[in-house]
Design an enzyme around this catalytic site. Structure first.
Site, PDB file in Angstrom:
ATOM      1  N   GLU A 178       0.818  -1.260  -0.066  1.00 60.74           N
ATOM      2  CA  GLU A 178       0.119  -0.188   0.039  1.00 60.74           C
ATOM      3  C   GLU A 178       0.895   1.347   0.052  1.00 60.74           C
ATOM      4  O   GLU A 178       1.157   1.820   0.985  1.00 60.74           O
ATOM      5  CB  GLU A 178      -0.941  -0.042   1.126  1.00 60.74           C
ATOM      6  N   LYS A 220      -2.615  -1.872  -3.202  1.00 61.41           N
ATOM      7  CA  LYS A 220      -3.392  -1.216  -2.640  1.00 61.41           C
ATOM      8  C   LYS A 220      -3.116   0.325  -2.792  1.00 61.41           C
ATOM      9  O   LYS A 220      -2.579   0.844  -1.910  1.00 61.41           O
ATOM     10  CB  LYS A 220      -3.789  -1.482  -1.077  1.00 61.41           C
TER      11      LYS A 220
END
Length: 341
Positions: A178, A220
């Site tokens: 992420e 992500k």
């Protein structure tokens, strides 16, 4: 490392019509959310709230593929003594765990941060795997402002993300990678695009250097989007078009799926943007959601810490999960929101 098994889990995490519930708010973040609804942030209240979500049968079985947990939650038991992680497994969703330990100021780079938590991560991952976690999450934070982000901040965070991902795969845990470019500033969508492209290019370069198997991870990212304070907000169509163009330029097709963060968008915006992207297909990877606040704001408000509101909270959660499930197939319409209201 069993890459076939990692790939199977990663693919299940981004299954069509399903997405990931990010229920991994730190104690400080959930306190802010609870303060907003007038609920004291005690361990018991946090447990009751998350138990309410995990027992939402419709949402969990139909629209949620996995749940990212906070360290406190993965060890907690429900009121009846069932481990919360078992409730997730029983619904057919995959339990996961946030493993980063937050951010610290990056030396020599004023106003920039680096994510920490690599020390002893290998031992922690073993314990989480034994408890039932099959994927993990690590968030790097990149801010846009005057003279930032620096190449230092981008490189240091990409390096840490890749080290984390390699440690996860060694422990037979799928890493969610992420790198979040924040939408807090007054920058326009093109500035966000340019910074995110640099961040993603660096991240994938580091992942390759550190021998991370792309088939056994989930990305992500943020969307290409205007900063919150930008006077000109990009349309839903522009966000979708530029985000897809950006991802096609940066994300190898070997990655099984991309699960967006909502990053401060309103519930409906996050849903509309994801839906619009699916109108631009076919895409080389699965595209879905990994939302925290955009899935939880409505159920938190409906619940408000009262046992008699559990059913209302679950209905609100099921609605948001369903809306995003439809968006992850390009089947959402804004009229469905009005119907529910």
């Amino acid at each position: 490392m069993n890459l076939t098994e990692l790939n199977r889990i990663a693919t299940a995490m981004v299954a069509p019509g399903k997405g990931i519930l990010a229920a991994d708010e730190s104690s400080g973040t959930i306190k802010k959310r609870f303060d907003a609804i007038g609920v004291e942030s005690t361990e018991e209240n946090r447990r009751d709230y998350r138990e309410m979500l995990f027992r939402s049968k419709d949402a969990m079985s139909q629209y949620i593929s996995g749940v990212i947990l906070y360290d406190e939650t993965i060890w907690q038991d429900a009121k009846d003594g069932t481990p919360l992680i078992k409730l997730i497994e029983q619904s057919g969703a995959i339990p996961g765990i946030k493993v980063d330990e937050g951010t610290q100021a990056l030396p020599m780079c004023p106003g920039e941060l680096v994510t920490v938590g690599l020390d002893k991560l290998a031992e922690r991952l073993k314990k989480y795997y034994e408890r039932g976690a099959r994927f993990a999450k690590w968030r790097a934070v990149i801010d846009i402002g005057s003279g930032i982000p620096s190449m230092t901040a981008i490189n240091v965070n990409a390096h840490a993300l890749a080290r984390y991902a390699a440690l996860c795969q060694t422990a037979q845990i799928v890493p969610i990678v992420e790198p979040e470019v924040l939408m807090d500033g007054d920058h326009d969508i093109d500035r966000c695009y340019e910074v995110t492209q640099r961040v993603l290019d660096n991240t994938f370069q580091e992942l390759r250097v550190q021998r991370v198997a792309l088939e056994g991870m989930v990305l992500k990212p943020n969307m290409a989007i205007s900063g919150k304070k930008c006077p000109k907000q990009a349309s839903v169509e522009e966000v979708a078009e530029k985000t897809i163009r950006l991802l096609k330029a940066c994300v190898p097709a070997a990655v099984p799926g991309i699960a967006f963060l909502s990053g401060g968008q309103s519930d409906e915006e996050a849903t509309a943007h994801l839906n619009a992207m699916h109108k631009l297909g076919p895409l080389p990877w699965s595209l879905t959601f990994s939302y925290g606040r955009a899935l939880q704001a409505a159920p938190q408000k409906a619940w408000s810490g009262k046992a008699e509101n559990v059913a209302a909270g679950q209905r609100a959660f099921s609605h948001r999960a369903r809306m995003n499930g439809l968006a992850s197939k390009g089947e959402w319409q804004s009229s469905l929101e009005q119907k529910a209201a």
